[in-house]
Design an enzyme around this catalytic site. Structure first.
Site: not given
Ligand code: PLP
Length: 392
Positions: A55, A108, A180, A205
């Site tokens: 882990r 988000y 973020d 992403k």
């Molecule tokens: C998609 C997204 C997330 C979350 O990512 P996941 O892997 O889908 O949980 C967080 N912040 C932003 C800005 C996003 O576009």
């Protein structure tokens, strides 16, 4: 190696000493790791740098963490099973009952939900501030404000906060700053260099880049914050699967190249959109008309494939006609893959504290420009505008 460009360093970020000299690390699958002897089971010193249980991460996790530290200039990286988990764990690692956190109003949506529900249940109070507040954030501080959570640019509405101004206030107040950084992906934006304490990415992403795996990363500016992130991940028992880590590491190798293509295509589409009579505003920071264009020029090196567009007033039948018939743009959540997506955003805007809808004549759409030929994407949008006009 420090004289080479970041693009080159990311391609060559690799652990040495492989038994079989593969370019990519082996994908080990392991819960149990066999240790040399019984004493080693309880020797914390030996295992500070290497795992004694699966882990804690295997070869592929370590190489991914190393490459991500290189990408953003971080002192430490931790991997989470999704981008959202990276956001929620980073906040959990810095906040405790009785604390107050300031969160950007265009954060988000699921991060917002976590702040309103789970943080509240944990005894942490969250307040949302307008993203363009700059050093005016000072007035939002309370004696117990321990962290400020930013997103650059804001989800759906694409405001870009003045991060250095907010960091200066937070540092003077002894509060952590988190951001973020999924949009800039560490290529177009390096917030740790601006003094932000924690940069978070949804690897899902652009890093994975093919819409087929989840992943999240928490990157810390200082060893002290990095240690807190190690602790919170261990306490919650969070780990990223080895296949996901591998997909992320492989994606990192082509990240600069793919992002440059998304950037060029998205600017082409954005400029075309700005000239259409159906369009009220294009929310693309690389366009001079964007209200935060100057901040973007100062703090970013590029723009990815994701931006917004506000249409002129469009009655529902005309909007329905606009949405019905896209041949290339798909409807779906997430972004950062090779394919283009379109998302009507108005149902999501209602959750924001500020009244974003006030000066907006028509619907807000979010576009993700994939790696198709931009001329084909423009033709797909052009046909949609024709359907809209025919239904007005
Ligand atoms: C998609 C997204 C997330 C979350 O990512 P996941 O892997 O889908 O949980 C967080 N912040 C932003 C800005 C996003 O576009």
């Amino acid at each position: 190696m420090s004289r080479t460009s970041p693009k080159t360093r990311l391609i060559h970020a690799r652990a040495g000493g492989r038994r079989i000299p593969t370019v990519n690390p082996p994908v080990e699958r392991a819960s149990t790791l066999l240790l040399p002897d019984a004493d080693a089971l309880y020797d914390d010193l030996i295992y500070e740098d290497q795992p004694n249980y699966g882990r804690m991460g295997l070869s592929v996790h370590r190489e991914l963490e190393g490459a991500l530290c290189e990408l953003e200039g971080a002192a430490g990286a931790r991997l989470a099973p999704s981008g959202l988990a990276a956001c929620t764990l980073a906040l959990s690692g810095l906040l405790r009952a009785g604390d107050h956190v300031l969160v950007s109003d265009s954060v988000y949506g699921p991060t917002r939900r976590f702040c309103n529900l789970r943080l509240k249940a944990m005894g942490v109070e969250a307040d949302f501030f307008p993203p363009r507040i700059g050093n005016g954030i000072e007035t939002r501080f309370k004696p117990n404000t321990k962290a400020v959570f930013l997103e650059a640019p804001g989800s759906l509405t694409f405001e870009i906060s003045d991060t250095p101004a907010i960091v200066a206030v937070a540092q003077a107040r002894g509060a952590y700053t988190l951001i973020d950084n999924t949009w800039g992906a560490g290529v177009f934006h390096r917030p740790l260099e601006l003094g932000v304490d924690v940069s978070i990415q949804a690897l899902t992403k652009y890093v994975v880049g093919h819409s087929d795996y989840f992943g999240g990363a928490i990157l810390s500016r200082t060893p002290g914050v990095a240690a807190k992130m190690v602790n919170v991940m261990e306490q919650f028992g969070v780990a990223l699967g080895p296949e996901e880590a591998y997909a992320s590491l492989r994606g990192l190798r082509t990240l600069h190249t793919r992002l440059a293509a998304h950037d060029a295509a998205s600017r082409e589409v954005a400029h075309w959109l700005a000239d259409q009579s159906d369009v009220s505003r294009v929310l693309h920071p690389a366009l001079e008309q964007h209200p935060d264009h100057t901040i973007w020029v100062r703090d970013f090196r590029g723009a990815c494939g994701l931006f917004g567009v506000v249409l002129e007033a469009t009655p529902k039948p005309a909007f329905d006609a606009f949405l019905r018939g896209f041949e290339l743009f798909g409807f779906g959540y997430s972004w950062g893959g090779f394919e283009s997506l379109i998302l009507p955003c108005d149902p999501q805007l209602r959750r924001m504290a500020g009244d974003w809808t006030a000066d907006k004549p028509g619907p807000l759409l979010r576009l993700h420009i994939g790696l198709e030929d931009p001329a084909d994407l423009i033709a797909d949008l052009d046909a949609a505008f024709e359907r809209r006009r025919a239904a007005l």
